[in-house]
Design a protein around this motif. Structure first.
Motif, PDB file in Angstrom:
ATOM      1  N   LYS A  15       0.852  -1.191   0.000  1.00 51.36           N
ATOM      2  CA  LYS A  15       0.000   0.000   0.000  1.00 51.36           C
ATOM      3  C   LYS A  15       0.883   1.234   0.000  1.00 51.36           C
ATOM      4  O   LYS A  15       1.830   1.325   0.783  1.00 51.36           O
ATOM      5  CB  LYS A  15      -0.887   0.008   1.252  1.00 51.36           C
ATOM      6  CG  LYS A  15      -2.026  -0.972   1.195  1.00 51.36           C
ATOM      7  CD  LYS A  15      -2.869  -0.887   2.458  1.00 51.36           C
ATOM      8  CE  LYS A  15      -3.684  -2.144   2.629  1.00 51.36           C
ATOM      9  NZ  LYS A  15      -4.318  -2.233   3.955  1.00 51.36           N
ATOM     10  N   HIS A 322     -13.823  -6.864  -0.127  1.00 50.73           N
ATOM     11  CA  HIS A 322     -12.807  -5.932  -0.608  1.00 50.73           C
ATOM     12  C   HIS A 322     -12.451  -6.292  -2.052  1.00 50.73           C
ATOM     13  O   HIS A 322     -12.444  -7.477  -2.408  1.00 50.73           O
ATOM     14  CB  HIS A 322     -11.566  -5.996   0.287  1.00 50.73           C
ATOM     15  CG  HIS A 322     -10.565  -4.942  -0.043  1.00 50.73           C
ATOM     16  ND1 HIS A 322      -9.401  -5.221  -0.714  1.00 50.73           N
ATOM     17  CD2 HIS A 322     -10.581  -3.608   0.162  1.00 50.73           C
ATOM     18  CE1 HIS A 322      -8.729  -4.085  -0.885  1.00 50.73           C
ATOM     19  NE2 HIS A 322      -9.421  -3.104  -0.362  1.00 50.73           N
ATOM     20  N   ALA A 374     -11.751   3.948   6.660  1.00 51.68           N
ATOM     21  CA  ALA A 374     -11.984   2.693   5.923  1.00 51.68           C
ATOM     22  C   ALA A 374     -11.689   2.888   4.447  1.00 51.68           C
ATOM     23  O   ALA A 374     -10.942   2.125   3.829  1.00 51.68           O
ATOM     24  CB  ALA A 374     -13.427   2.228   6.124  1.00 51.68           C
ATOM     25  N   ASP A 377      -8.096   3.409   3.441  1.00 47.25           N
ATOM     26  CA  ASP A 377      -7.262   2.216   3.541  1.00 47.25           C
ATOM     27  C   ASP A 377      -7.544   1.326   2.326  1.00 47.25           C
ATOM     28  O   ASP A 377      -8.226   0.302   2.420  1.00 47.25           O
ATOM     29  CB  ASP A 377      -7.571   1.484   4.856  1.00 47.25           C
ATOM     30  CG  ASP A 377      -6.700   0.240   5.009  1.00 47.25           C
ATOM     31  OD1 ASP A 377      -5.693   0.122   4.285  1.00 47.25           O
ATOM     32  OD2 ASP A 377      -7.051  -0.613   5.852  1.00 47.25           O
ATOM     33  N   ASP A 378      -7.093   1.771   1.169  1.00 51.49           N
ATOM     34  CA  ASP A 378      -7.240   0.998  -0.062  1.00 51.49           C
ATOM     35  C   ASP A 378      -8.704   0.684  -0.383  1.00 51.49           C
ATOM     36  O   ASP A 378      -9.052  -0.441  -0.713  1.00 51.49           O
ATOM     37  CB  ASP A 378      -6.406  -0.301   0.026  1.00 51.49           C
ATOM     38  CG  ASP A 378      -6.238  -0.975  -1.326  1.00 51.49           C
ATOM     39  OD1 ASP A 378      -6.296  -0.280  -2.344  1.00 51.49           O
ATOM     40  OD2 ASP A 378      -6.046  -2.213  -1.333  1.00 51.49           O
ATOM     41  N   ASN A 380     -11.514   0.349   1.393  1.00 55.16           N
ATOM     42  CA  ASN A 380     -12.021  -0.826   2.103  1.00 55.16           C
ATOM     43  C   ASN A 380     -13.528  -0.720   2.344  1.00 55.16           C
ATOM     44  O   ASN A 380     -14.000  -0.370   3.428  1.00 55.16           O
ATOM     45  CB  ASN A 380     -11.261  -1.003   3.415  1.00 55.16           C
ATOM     46  CG  ASN A 380     -11.373  -2.427   3.924  1.00 55.16           C
ATOM     47  OD1 ASN A 380     -12.409  -3.070   3.711  1.00 55.16           O
ATOM     48  ND2 ASN A 380     -10.339  -2.924   4.555  1.00 55.16           N
ATOM     49  N   SER A 381     -14.296  -1.069   1.313  1.00 52.04           N
ATOM     50  CA  SER A 381     -15.756  -0.940   1.399  1.00 52.04           C
ATOM     51  C   SER A 381     -16.394  -1.856   2.442  1.00 52.04           C
ATOM     52  O   SER A 381     -17.367  -1.435   3.081  1.00 52.04           O
ATOM     53  CB  SER A 381     -16.394  -1.128   0.024  1.00 52.04           C
ATOM     54  OG  SER A 381     -15.990  -2.346  -0.547  1.00 52.04           O
TER      55      SER A 381
END
Ligand SMILES: [Zn+2]
Length: 486
Positions: A15, A322, A374, A377-378, A380-381
Protein backbone atom coordinates in the motif's frame (compact mmCIF):
# COMPACT_ATOMS: atom_id res chain seq x y z
CA UNK A 1 -8.40 15.69 1.03
CA UNK A 2 -7.04 16.13 4.56
CA UNK A 3 -6.51 12.47 5.33
CA UNK A 4 -4.04 10.42 3.37
CA UNK A 5 -5.36 7.88 0.90
CA UNK A 6 -3.45 4.61 0.60
CA UNK A 7 -3.72 2.40 -2.48
CA UNK A 8 -2.35 -1.11 -2.92
CA UNK A 9 -0.04 -0.86 -5.92
CA UNK A 10 0.55 -4.10 -7.83
CA UNK A 11 3.86 -2.62 -9.03
CA UNK A 12 5.35 -2.43 -5.53
CA UNK A 13 3.10 -5.08 -3.96
CA UNK A 14 2.33 -2.78 -1.04
CA UNK A 15 0.00 0.00 0.00
CA UNK A 16 1.34 3.39 -0.98
CA UNK A 17 0.16 6.88 -0.19
CA UNK A 18 -1.69 8.25 -3.20
CA UNK A 19 -0.03 11.31 -4.67
CA UNK A 20 -1.62 12.65 -7.83
CA UNK A 21 0.78 13.91 -10.51
CA UNK A 22 -1.12 17.17 -10.95
CA UNK A 23 -3.77 17.51 -8.23
CA UNK A 24 -6.69 18.00 -8.21
CA UNK A 25 -6.55 16.29 -11.61
CA UNK A 26 -6.39 12.51 -11.65
CA UNK A 27 -6.04 10.36 -14.77
CA UNK A 28 -7.41 6.83 -14.50
CA UNK A 29 -7.46 4.20 -17.24
CA UNK A 30 -9.36 0.93 -16.86
CA UNK A 31 -9.39 -1.85 -19.46
CA UNK A 32 -12.97 -2.22 -20.66
CA UNK A 33 -14.86 -5.12 -22.18
CA UNK A 34 -14.39 -6.93 -25.48
CA UNK A 35 -17.88 -6.58 -26.89
CA UNK A 36 -18.51 -9.96 -28.50
CA UNK A 37 -20.85 -11.63 -25.97
CA UNK A 38 -23.04 -10.94 -22.93
CA UNK A 39 -21.26 -9.13 -20.14
CA UNK A 40 -19.85 -11.54 -17.58
CA UNK A 41 -20.51 -11.06 -13.86
CA UNK A 42 -16.76 -11.07 -13.23
CA UNK A 43 -16.52 -8.05 -15.51
CA UNK A 44 -19.38 -6.42 -13.63
CA UNK A 45 -17.44 -6.84 -10.41
CA UNK A 46 -14.36 -5.20 -11.94
CA UNK A 47 -16.33 -2.21 -13.22
CA UNK A 48 -18.31 -1.84 -9.96
CA UNK A 49 -14.98 -1.85 -8.07
CA UNK A 50 -13.56 0.90 -10.28
CA UNK A 51 -16.85 2.78 -10.03
CA UNK A 52 -16.35 2.80 -6.25
CA UNK A 53 -12.79 4.13 -6.74
CA UNK A 54 -13.95 6.75 -9.28
CA UNK A 55 -16.76 7.85 -6.97
CA UNK A 56 -14.54 8.06 -3.90
CA UNK A 57 -11.79 10.04 -5.64
CA UNK A 58 -14.47 12.41 -6.95
CA UNK A 59 -15.98 12.68 -3.45
CA UNK A 60 -12.54 13.64 -2.11
CA UNK A 61 -12.50 16.56 -4.52
CA UNK A 62 -10.32 15.16 -7.30
CA UNK A 63 -11.26 15.96 -10.88
CA UNK A 64 -10.97 12.50 -12.38
CA UNK A 65 -10.64 11.87 -16.08
CA UNK A 66 -11.74 8.26 -16.21
CA UNK A 67 -10.98 6.47 -19.49
CA UNK A 68 -12.44 3.00 -20.01
CA UNK A 69 -12.07 1.55 -23.49
CA UNK A 70 -14.22 -0.72 -25.59
CA UNK A 71 -12.31 -3.44 -27.43
CA UNK A 72 -14.03 -3.85 -30.78
CA UNK A 73 -11.18 -5.34 -32.82
CA UNK A 74 -7.89 -7.15 -32.39
CA UNK A 75 -8.79 -9.38 -29.40
CA UNK A 76 -8.07 -12.88 -30.64
CA UNK A 77 -9.31 -16.10 -29.12
CA UNK A 78 -7.28 -17.38 -26.20
CA UNK A 79 -5.81 -13.89 -25.69
CA UNK A 80 -2.77 -14.92 -27.78
CA UNK A 81 -1.75 -13.78 -31.22
CA UNK A 82 -3.34 -16.86 -32.77
CA UNK A 83 -6.86 -17.81 -33.69
CA UNK A 84 -9.74 -15.74 -34.93
CA UNK A 85 -10.78 -12.29 -33.82
CA UNK A 86 -13.50 -12.88 -31.19
CA UNK A 87 -15.85 -10.34 -32.75
CA UNK A 88 -15.33 -11.51 -36.33
CA UNK A 89 -15.96 -15.12 -35.30
CA UNK A 90 -19.23 -14.22 -33.63
CA UNK A 91 -20.24 -12.11 -36.64
CA UNK A 92 -19.66 -15.04 -39.00
CA UNK A 93 -21.66 -17.40 -36.79
CA UNK A 94 -24.56 -14.96 -36.55
CA UNK A 95 -24.21 -13.87 -40.23
CA UNK A 96 -23.92 -10.26 -39.15
CA UNK A 97 -21.48 -7.47 -39.76
CA UNK A 98 -18.80 -7.31 -37.03
CA UNK A 99 -20.01 -3.80 -36.22
CA UNK A 100 -23.52 -5.17 -35.60
CA UNK A 101 -22.01 -7.47 -32.98
CA UNK A 102 -20.08 -4.54 -31.51
CA UNK A 103 -23.19 -2.36 -31.42
CA UNK A 104 -25.40 -5.03 -29.85
CA UNK A 105 -23.01 -5.96 -27.06
CA UNK A 106 -21.90 -2.36 -26.41
CA UNK A 107 -25.55 -1.40 -25.87
CA UNK A 108 -26.07 -4.46 -23.64
CA UNK A 109 -22.96 -3.62 -21.66
CA UNK A 110 -24.10 -0.03 -21.09
CA UNK A 111 -27.57 -1.26 -20.04
CA UNK A 112 -26.07 -3.61 -17.45
CA UNK A 113 -23.75 -0.89 -16.15
CA UNK A 114 -26.72 1.44 -15.76
CA UNK A 115 -28.75 -1.24 -13.93
CA UNK A 116 -25.84 -1.57 -11.49
CA UNK A 117 -25.71 2.24 -11.14
CA UNK A 118 -22.15 2.35 -12.51
CA UNK A 119 -21.28 5.88 -13.62
CA UNK A 120 -20.16 6.20 -17.24
CA UNK A 121 -16.47 6.98 -17.72
CA UNK A 122 -15.36 10.44 -18.91
CA UNK A 123 -14.13 8.98 -22.20
CA UNK A 124 -14.97 5.58 -23.68
CA UNK A 125 -12.68 5.18 -26.70
CA UNK A 126 -12.81 2.23 -29.09
CA UNK A 127 -9.95 0.31 -30.68
CA UNK A 128 -11.36 0.77 -34.20
CA UNK A 129 -11.62 4.53 -33.60
CA UNK A 130 -7.87 4.70 -32.87
CA UNK A 131 -6.20 2.70 -35.64
CA UNK A 132 -4.10 5.71 -36.72
CA UNK A 133 -2.77 6.25 -33.19
CA UNK A 134 -1.96 2.56 -32.92
CA UNK A 135 -0.07 2.54 -36.22
CA UNK A 136 1.91 5.60 -35.05
CA UNK A 137 2.81 3.77 -31.83
CA UNK A 138 4.02 0.72 -33.78
CA UNK A 139 6.19 3.03 -35.89
CA UNK A 140 7.73 4.57 -32.76
CA UNK A 141 8.47 1.19 -31.16
CA UNK A 142 10.09 0.07 -34.45
CA UNK A 143 12.17 3.27 -34.60
CA UNK A 144 13.37 2.72 -31.05
CA UNK A 145 14.52 -0.75 -32.03
CA UNK A 146 12.25 -2.82 -29.78
CA UNK A 147 10.18 -4.39 -32.56
CA UNK A 148 10.76 -6.16 -35.85
CA UNK A 149 8.74 -6.84 -38.98
CA UNK A 150 8.25 -10.28 -40.50
CA UNK A 151 6.04 -10.87 -43.57
CA UNK A 152 3.82 -7.85 -42.90
CA UNK A 153 3.40 -8.44 -39.17
CA UNK A 154 5.25 -6.53 -36.46
CA UNK A 155 6.35 -8.16 -33.20
CA UNK A 156 7.63 -6.74 -29.95
CA UNK A 157 11.10 -8.02 -29.06
CA UNK A 158 10.73 -8.92 -25.39
CA UNK A 159 14.25 -10.19 -24.78
CA UNK A 160 15.82 -7.06 -26.26
CA UNK A 161 13.47 -4.88 -24.25
CA UNK A 162 14.39 -6.74 -21.09
CA UNK A 163 18.07 -5.87 -21.60
CA UNK A 164 17.13 -2.22 -20.99
CA UNK A 165 14.00 -2.52 -18.83
CA UNK A 166 12.36 -5.02 -16.51
CA UNK A 167 9.72 -6.88 -18.53
CA UNK A 168 8.40 -8.79 -15.49
CA UNK A 169 8.08 -5.70 -13.26
CA UNK A 170 4.31 -6.01 -12.80
CA UNK A 171 4.12 -9.73 -12.17
CA UNK A 172 7.37 -9.78 -10.14
CA UNK A 173 8.91 -12.49 -12.30
CA UNK A 174 12.21 -12.59 -14.09
CA UNK A 175 12.48 -13.30 -17.79
CA UNK A 176 13.99 -16.74 -17.34
CA UNK A 177 11.04 -17.92 -15.22
CA UNK A 178 8.64 -16.49 -17.73
CA UNK A 179 10.43 -18.17 -20.64
CA UNK A 180 10.47 -21.50 -18.80
CA UNK A 181 6.79 -21.27 -17.97
CA UNK A 182 5.55 -20.30 -21.41
CA UNK A 183 4.32 -22.95 -23.75
CA UNK A 184 5.48 -22.91 -27.33
CA UNK A 185 2.26 -22.09 -29.11
CA UNK A 186 1.62 -23.19 -32.64
CA UNK A 187 2.00 -20.67 -35.45
CA UNK A 188 4.74 -18.78 -33.64
CA UNK A 189 7.37 -19.37 -36.30
CA UNK A 190 7.57 -15.67 -37.23
CA UNK A 191 8.54 -14.67 -33.70
CA UNK A 192 12.16 -14.51 -32.58
CA UNK A 193 11.37 -15.24 -28.94
CA UNK A 194 8.46 -17.14 -27.47
CA UNK A 195 7.41 -14.20 -25.24
CA UNK A 196 7.34 -11.81 -28.20
CA UNK A 197 3.88 -10.48 -28.95
CA UNK A 198 2.23 -8.92 -31.98
CA UNK A 199 1.91 -5.16 -32.41
CA UNK A 200 0.47 -5.48 -35.92
CA UNK A 201 -0.90 -8.65 -37.50
CA UNK A 202 -1.13 -9.18 -41.26
CA UNK A 203 -4.69 -10.22 -42.03
CA UNK A 204 -5.47 -13.46 -43.79
CA UNK A 205 -7.69 -12.96 -46.87
CA UNK A 206 -10.82 -14.14 -44.99
CA UNK A 207 -10.24 -11.78 -42.03
CA UNK A 208 -13.13 -9.30 -41.85
CA UNK A 209 -11.71 -6.33 -39.91
CA UNK A 210 -8.51 -4.98 -41.45
CA UNK A 211 -6.88 -1.65 -42.17
CA UNK A 212 -4.04 -0.46 -44.40
CA UNK A 213 -0.69 0.12 -42.72
CA UNK A 214 2.96 0.55 -43.79
CA UNK A 215 3.48 -3.20 -43.22
CA UNK A 216 0.34 -4.90 -44.51
CA UNK A 217 -3.40 -4.79 -44.61
CA UNK A 218 -4.01 -6.02 -41.10
CA UNK A 219 -5.08 -5.18 -37.59
CA UNK A 220 -3.46 -4.16 -34.30
CA UNK A 221 -2.42 -6.57 -31.56
CA UNK A 222 -4.80 -6.58 -28.62
CA UNK A 223 -2.45 -4.92 -26.10
CA UNK A 224 -1.70 -1.99 -28.37
CA UNK A 225 -5.00 -0.13 -28.12
CA UNK A 226 -4.73 0.51 -24.38
CA UNK A 227 -1.21 1.93 -24.74
CA UNK A 228 -2.26 4.17 -27.63
CA UNK A 229 -5.50 5.40 -26.05
CA UNK A 230 -4.18 5.96 -22.52
CA UNK A 231 -1.31 7.92 -24.06
CA UNK A 232 -3.68 9.99 -26.20
CA UNK A 233 -6.17 10.91 -23.47
CA UNK A 234 -4.09 10.83 -20.27
CA UNK A 235 -0.55 11.52 -21.46
CA UNK A 236 2.66 9.52 -21.33
CA UNK A 237 2.37 9.27 -17.55
CA UNK A 238 -0.84 9.25 -15.58
CA UNK A 239 -2.03 8.28 -12.12
CA UNK A 240 -3.99 5.03 -12.07
CA UNK A 241 -4.27 2.06 -14.40
CA UNK A 242 -6.63 -0.74 -13.53
CA UNK A 243 -8.30 -3.92 -14.61
CA UNK A 244 -9.08 -7.47 -13.56
CA UNK A 245 -6.15 -9.36 -12.03
CA UNK A 246 -6.12 -11.80 -14.95
CA UNK A 247 -4.88 -8.92 -17.14
CA UNK A 248 -1.73 -8.24 -15.11
CA UNK A 249 0.63 -11.05 -16.27
CA UNK A 250 0.20 -10.52 -20.02
CA UNK A 251 -2.00 -7.64 -21.16
CA UNK A 252 -0.78 -5.05 -18.65
CA UNK A 253 2.78 -6.37 -18.74
CA UNK A 254 2.80 -5.85 -22.51
CA UNK A 255 1.15 -2.46 -22.22
CA UNK A 256 3.94 -1.29 -19.91
CA UNK A 257 6.57 -2.68 -22.31
CA UNK A 258 5.02 -0.86 -25.30
CA UNK A 259 4.78 2.46 -23.45
CA UNK A 260 8.27 2.20 -21.96
CA UNK A 261 9.71 1.23 -25.34
CA UNK A 262 8.01 4.16 -27.09
CA UNK A 263 8.25 6.92 -24.44
CA UNK A 264 10.83 5.66 -21.94
CA UNK A 265 8.31 6.04 -19.14
CA UNK A 266 6.19 3.80 -16.91
CA UNK A 267 2.69 4.80 -18.09
CA UNK A 268 0.89 4.76 -14.71
CA UNK A 269 2.08 5.27 -11.14
CA UNK A 270 -0.52 3.06 -9.43
CA UNK A 271 -1.65 -0.28 -10.86
CA UNK A 272 -4.87 -1.56 -9.31
CA UNK A 273 -6.18 -5.07 -9.92
CA UNK A 274 -9.51 -6.54 -8.88
CA UNK A 275 -9.96 -10.14 -7.83
CA UNK A 276 -12.28 -12.69 -9.36
CA UNK A 277 -15.62 -14.29 -8.58
CA UNK A 278 -16.17 -17.80 -7.32
CA UNK A 279 -19.42 -19.76 -6.99
CA UNK A 280 -19.78 -21.95 -3.92
CA UNK A 281 -15.98 -21.90 -3.63
CA UNK A 282 -15.28 -22.82 -7.28
CA UNK A 283 -13.98 -20.51 -9.96
CA UNK A 284 -16.86 -19.13 -12.02
CA UNK A 285 -16.51 -20.39 -15.56
CA UNK A 286 -18.71 -21.21 -18.50
CA UNK A 287 -17.13 -24.66 -18.90
CA UNK A 288 -17.97 -25.63 -15.28
CA UNK A 289 -21.59 -24.56 -15.85
CA UNK A 290 -21.52 -22.35 -12.78
CA UNK A 291 -21.41 -18.96 -14.43
CA UNK A 292 -24.53 -16.88 -14.71
CA UNK A 293 -25.44 -13.68 -16.46
CA UNK A 294 -26.59 -10.58 -14.58
CA UNK A 295 -30.14 -11.08 -15.90
CA UNK A 296 -30.22 -14.67 -14.58
CA UNK A 297 -29.11 -13.40 -11.19
CA UNK A 298 -31.89 -10.78 -11.18
CA UNK A 299 -34.60 -13.24 -12.25
CA UNK A 300 -33.34 -16.25 -10.29
CA UNK A 301 -33.72 -18.25 -13.48
CA UNK A 302 -30.67 -20.52 -13.00
CA UNK A 303 -30.30 -23.95 -11.45
CA UNK A 304 -27.81 -22.69 -8.84
CA UNK A 305 -30.08 -19.89 -7.59
CA UNK A 306 -32.96 -20.28 -5.15
CA UNK A 307 -34.48 -16.95 -6.19
CA UNK A 308 -33.69 -13.67 -7.91
CA UNK A 309 -31.82 -10.77 -6.32
CA UNK A 310 -32.23 -7.11 -7.18
CA UNK A 311 -29.39 -5.24 -8.92
CA UNK A 312 -28.69 -3.11 -5.84
CA UNK A 313 -28.58 -6.23 -3.63
CA UNK A 314 -25.95 -7.64 -5.99
CA UNK A 315 -24.00 -4.37 -6.02
CA UNK A 316 -24.16 -4.21 -2.22
CA UNK A 317 -23.08 -7.87 -2.02
CA UNK A 318 -20.07 -7.15 -4.24
CA UNK A 319 -19.09 -4.11 -2.17
CA UNK A 320 -19.26 -6.17 1.02
CA UNK A 321 -16.04 -7.85 -0.14
CA UNK A 322 -12.81 -5.93 -0.61
CA UNK A 323 -11.98 -5.56 -4.29
CA UNK A 324 -8.69 -7.49 -3.86
CA UNK A 325 -10.39 -10.50 -2.19
CA UNK A 326 -12.13 -13.26 -4.05
CA UNK A 327 -15.89 -12.99 -3.80
CA UNK A 328 -17.91 -16.15 -3.43
CA UNK A 329 -21.47 -16.30 -4.74
CA UNK A 330 -23.85 -18.43 -2.72
CA UNK A 331 -27.56 -18.19 -2.01
CA UNK A 332 -26.89 -17.75 1.72
CA UNK A 333 -24.43 -14.91 1.17
CA UNK A 334 -26.83 -13.15 -1.21
CA UNK A 335 -29.71 -13.61 1.25
CA UNK A 336 -27.62 -12.00 3.99
CA UNK A 337 -26.73 -9.09 1.68
CA UNK A 338 -30.38 -8.60 0.79
CA UNK A 339 -31.24 -8.18 4.47
CA UNK A 340 -28.26 -5.89 5.06
CA UNK A 341 -29.10 -3.74 2.05
CA UNK A 342 -32.72 -3.36 3.22
CA UNK A 343 -31.55 -2.42 6.71
CA UNK A 344 -29.24 0.25 5.29
CA UNK A 345 -31.85 1.71 2.93
CA UNK A 346 -34.52 1.73 5.65
CA UNK A 347 -32.18 3.79 7.82
CA UNK A 348 -31.47 6.05 4.85
CA UNK A 349 -35.21 6.60 4.31
CA UNK A 350 -35.82 7.12 8.03
CA UNK A 351 -32.99 9.61 8.63
CA UNK A 352 -34.76 12.66 7.12
CA UNK A 353 -37.78 12.04 9.38
CA UNK A 354 -35.81 12.04 12.65
CA UNK A 355 -36.47 14.86 15.09
CA UNK A 356 -33.63 16.66 16.84
CA UNK A 357 -33.68 17.23 20.60
CA UNK A 358 -32.32 20.28 22.42
CA UNK A 359 -29.57 18.17 23.96
CA UNK A 360 -28.15 15.05 22.31
CA UNK A 361 -26.28 11.91 23.38
CA UNK A 362 -24.72 11.08 20.01
CA UNK A 363 -21.46 12.30 18.45
CA UNK A 364 -21.32 11.61 14.71
CA UNK A 365 -17.82 13.02 14.01
CA UNK A 366 -15.89 9.92 15.24
CA UNK A 367 -18.10 7.68 13.09
CA UNK A 368 -17.57 9.92 10.08
CA UNK A 369 -13.83 9.77 10.73
CA UNK A 370 -13.94 5.95 10.76
CA UNK A 371 -15.85 5.90 7.45
CA UNK A 372 -13.08 7.95 5.83
CA UNK A 373 -10.40 5.81 7.45
CA UNK A 374 -11.98 2.69 5.92
CA UNK A 375 -12.07 4.16 2.43
CA UNK A 376 -8.59 5.67 2.77
CA UNK A 377 -7.26 2.22 3.54
CA UNK A 378 -7.24 1.00 -0.06
CA UNK A 379 -10.98 1.61 -0.61
CA UNK A 380 -12.02 -0.83 2.10
CA UNK A 381 -15.76 -0.94 1.40
CA UNK A 382 -16.56 -3.89 3.74
CA UNK A 383 -15.22 -1.94 6.73
CA UNK A 384 -17.12 1.15 5.56
CA UNK A 385 -20.34 -0.88 5.37
CA UNK A 386 -19.77 -2.21 8.91
CA UNK A 387 -19.49 1.42 10.10
CA UNK A 388 -22.68 2.30 8.23
CA UNK A 389 -24.51 -0.50 10.06
CA UNK A 390 -23.53 1.33 13.26
CA UNK A 391 -25.15 4.44 11.75
CA UNK A 392 -28.29 2.35 11.07
CA UNK A 393 -28.37 1.31 14.72
CA UNK A 394 -28.23 4.97 15.80
CA UNK A 395 -30.95 5.98 13.34
CA UNK A 396 -33.25 3.27 14.68
CA UNK A 397 -32.48 4.17 18.31
CA UNK A 398 -33.26 7.85 17.72
CA UNK A 399 -36.40 6.87 15.84
CA UNK A 400 -37.50 4.61 18.70
CA UNK A 401 -36.70 7.44 21.14
CA UNK A 402 -34.10 5.37 22.95
CA UNK A 403 -31.41 7.93 22.12
CA UNK A 404 -31.50 11.69 21.59
CA UNK A 405 -29.63 13.59 18.91
CA UNK A 406 -29.11 17.35 18.64
CA UNK A 407 -29.58 19.34 15.42
CA UNK A 408 -25.89 19.65 14.36
CA UNK A 409 -25.31 15.90 14.83
CA UNK A 410 -28.56 15.05 13.08
CA UNK A 411 -27.49 17.10 10.07
CA UNK A 412 -24.07 15.45 10.10
CA UNK A 413 -25.68 12.01 10.27
CA UNK A 414 -27.94 12.77 7.29
CA UNK A 415 -24.98 14.13 5.34
CA UNK A 416 -22.85 11.08 6.19
CA UNK A 417 -25.51 8.72 4.84
CA UNK A 418 -25.90 10.79 1.67
CA UNK A 419 -22.13 10.89 1.10
CA UNK A 420 -21.28 7.27 1.77
CA UNK A 421 -24.43 5.31 0.85
CA UNK A 422 -25.40 7.26 -2.26
CA UNK A 423 -22.33 9.15 -3.52
CA UNK A 424 -19.52 6.70 -2.65
CA UNK A 425 -21.09 3.21 -2.54
CA UNK A 426 -23.40 4.23 -5.38
CA UNK A 427 -26.45 2.48 -3.93
CA UNK A 428 -29.95 3.62 -4.71
CA UNK A 429 -33.30 2.87 -3.16
CA UNK A 430 -35.09 0.51 -5.48
CA UNK A 431 -38.56 1.11 -4.09
CA UNK A 432 -40.66 3.21 -6.45
CA UNK A 433 -40.37 6.98 -6.17
CA UNK A 434 -37.98 6.50 -3.27
CA UNK A 435 -36.93 10.15 -3.05
CA UNK A 436 -40.49 11.39 -2.72
CA UNK A 437 -41.68 8.60 -0.45
CA UNK A 438 -40.87 10.20 2.93
CA UNK A 439 -42.56 13.43 1.79
CA UNK A 440 -45.68 11.55 0.65
CA UNK A 441 -45.83 9.62 3.94
CA UNK A 442 -45.45 12.84 5.94
CA UNK A 443 -48.27 14.37 3.92
CA UNK A 444 -50.56 11.39 4.60
CA UNK A 445 -49.61 11.42 8.30
CA UNK A 446 -50.59 15.11 8.45
CA UNK A 447 -53.98 14.33 6.91
CA UNK A 448 -54.49 11.64 9.54
CA UNK A 449 -53.56 14.06 12.35
CA UNK A 450 -56.11 16.56 11.03
CA UNK A 451 -58.73 13.80 10.92
CA UNK A 452 -57.94 12.92 14.55
CA UNK A 453 -58.11 16.59 15.57
CA UNK A 454 -61.55 16.73 13.93
CA UNK A 455 -62.47 13.55 15.84
CA UNK A 456 -62.92 11.77 12.52
CA UNK A 457 -61.53 8.49 13.90
CA UNK A 458 -62.97 6.40 11.05
CA UNK A 459 -60.71 8.24 8.57
CA UNK A 460 -57.63 8.23 10.82
CA UNK A 461 -58.01 4.46 11.38
CA UNK A 462 -58.52 3.88 7.69
CA UNK A 463 -55.27 5.70 6.90
CA UNK A 464 -53.34 3.77 9.58
CA UNK A 465 -54.66 0.38 8.40
CA UNK A 466 -54.21 1.26 4.73
CA UNK A 467 -50.55 2.18 5.28
CA UNK A 468 -50.04 -1.00 7.30
CA UNK A 469 -51.40 -3.10 4.44
CA UNK A 470 -48.84 -1.66 2.03
CA UNK A 471 -46.03 -2.14 4.53
CA UNK A 472 -45.77 1.02 6.66
CA UNK A 473 -46.34 0.98 10.42
CA UNK A 474 -47.32 4.25 12.12
CA UNK A 475 -46.32 4.99 15.67
CA UNK A 476 -47.88 7.78 17.75
CA UNK A 477 -45.96 9.51 20.52
CA UNK A 478 -45.86 12.84 22.33
CA UNK A 479 -43.56 14.23 19.62
CA UNK A 480 -45.99 13.27 16.86
CA UNK A 481 -46.40 10.34 14.48
CA UNK A 482 -43.53 8.48 12.84
CA UNK A 483 -43.42 5.58 10.36
CA UNK A 484 -41.32 2.49 9.81
CA UNK A 485 -41.22 0.00 6.95
CA UNK A 486 -42.43 -3.36 8.14
ZN1 LIG B 1 -6.22 -2.88 -21.70
Amino acid sequence: MQQKLFIYNTLSRKKEEFKAIDPPLVGMYVCGPTVYSDVHLGNCRTFISFDLIFRYLTHLGYKVRYVRNITDAGHLEGDTDEGEDKISKKAKLAQLEPMEIVQKYSVDFHDVMQIFNVKPPSIEPTATGHIIEQIELVKTVLEKGFAYEVNGSVYFDVEKYNQHHNYGILSNRNLEDMLNNTRNLGGQEEKRGKLDFALWIKAKPEHLMKWPSPWSSGFPGWHLECSAMSNKYLGEQFDIHGGGMDLAPTHHTNEIAQNEAACGKMPANYWIHTNMLTVNGQKMSKSLGNSFLPQELFSGNHSLLNKGFSPMTVRFFMLQAHYRSTLDFSNDALDASEKGFKRLMNAFALAPTLKASAAGEIEITPLQQRCYEAMNDDFNSPVLIAELFEVCRLVNSVHDQKLKIDQPNLELLQQLLQHFVIDVLGLRDESAASDELPKVLDFVINLRSQAKTNQDYATSDKIRKGLQEIGYQLKDSKEGTSWTKI
